[in-house]
Scaffold this motif. Structure first.
Motif: not given
Length: 372
Positions: A328-337
């Motif tokens: 979930x954190x990784x996906x959030x970082x991808x979206x924020x990125x």
């Protein structure tokens, strides 16, 4: 199976019934308490459940018979509930996204790790036979070395059907943070973590009009991008392109296609648990349907929580849930990125690197429902 695992539910909105279909009658789960800002709603839900009670959020978080909190609140409240769970020594399984911001998402993961509690995050749709069978096809080498993927989701927006759609157009919402997790989490399962992204984003208009329910005709503000497109570079070398939009009526594009040197696989809607997986191999003239070979059969929302606490028929609770806070954190970082890249015009590096979740073995519904 021993004593049922105690679950408390916070936030009793539209998505609740989908979770109750999985959890309410599971012999390994007891829904001990439910809480909502609307106390009358909590009373009504508790009355529908066996051996459950209406509660305040504060009471639920300190209750001895609640081991895991299912957080179905709106995105802006996810971090607050998750951090409170860590302080109370309770597992947290929440709806996506993990939190409304990347900073809050990191704080949630860090707090859970320090407290030694479990942390899970939707979507768990990716654990069904659709995405998991496609994953098994990729892992078996049936498309050769993966080279690329395309993911597409397009709609006119949720205000036409949702009676209270405000949060979809506020920070923590938009098509990327609302629908993107289904597609991006699927791509992580299929191709592994992402190391860099490049994005573009736009907003068609600054207001939306609610189309149904008691607030029909009310105009609400739009504060987020409503069309986002981007490119993901996976650690294994594959390149994915993603489009998510609230700005068009629809699309005929397949939800996800994964391409390899020797073939291609079509993945069904990752917002559902099943659907046909189709395979085209080099030299073939038609797409062939693949018999389900991995994933939870006939599953529904909540199976990720079951897997996290060891009640999904796969054995004891795992060290790392397949629908994990790390993913979930990784996906959030991808979206924020993607959004940062759209703003800066530059490629964005992704620092988190979760392990690719384990494949879910083909598991019949009777098993994960605790009936066998």
């Amino acid at each position: 199976m021993g004593q049922p695992h105690g679950v408390g539910i916070v936030g009793l909105g539209v998505i609740l019934d989908a979770y109750l279909a999985t959890l309410a009658e599971h012999p390994g789960i007891r829904i001990a308490a439910v809480a909502d800002l609307d106390a009358s709603r909590a009373e009504a839900v508790a009355a529908r459940l066996r051996d459950s009670r209406a509660s305040t959020v504060e009471e639920l978080l300190t209750s001895d018979d609640v081991e895991t909190v299912l957080d179905l609140t709106t995105p802006g409240a996810h971090a607050q509930i998750a951090l409170a769970c860590a302080r109370s020594g309770k597992n947290h399984y929440g709806e996506k996204p993990l939190a409304a911001t990347l900073a809050d998402s990191r704080a949630v993961v860090d707090a859970a790790a320090r407290a030694g509690v479990g942390l899970g995050c939707a979507p768990d749709t990716v654990l069904g036979t659709g995405v998991q069978t496609a994953r098994a096809v990729v892992d078996a080498g049936l498309i050769g070395r993966p080279t690329a993927a395309v993911a597409t989701w397009v709609s006119a927006g949720h205000e036409a059907w949702h009676p209270h759609p405000d949060f979809y157009y506020l920070p923590g919402g938009g098509p990327l943070l609302d629908m993107g997790p289904y597609y991006l989490t699927s791509l992580v399962h299929l191709l592994g973590p992402v190391v860099a992204v490049t994005g573009s984003a736009g907003r068609l208009r600054n207001t939306r009009t609610i189309g149904s329910g008691p607030r029909a005709g009310e105009v609400i503000p739009v504060e987020v991008a409503t069309h986002v497109a981007g490119t993901l570079e996976h650690a294994g070398g594959a390149i994915s392109t993603v489009t998510v939009s609230f700005d068009a009526p629809g699309t005929r594009a397949r939800p996800i296609e994964v391409y390899g040197e020797e073939g291609a696989v079509s993945v069904p809607d990752p917002n559902t648990f099943g659907g046909d997986v189709e395979l085209l191999t080099r030299g073939g003239t038609s797409w062939e349907t693949v018999t389900p070979r991995a994933g939870f059969v006939d599953s529904s929302r909540g199976v990720g929580l079951l897997e996290m606490v060891g009640a999904a028929g796969l054995g004891d609770a795992p060290a790392q849930a397949r629908a994990s806070g790390a993913v979930g954190l990784h996906v959030m970082e991808v979206m924020t990125g993607l959004l940062d890249s759209a703003s800066s015009g530059r490629r964005t590096q992704i620092s988190s690197a979760p392990a690719r979740p384990d494949l879910v073995p083909l598991t019949e519904a009777a098993t994960w429902r605790g009936l066998s």
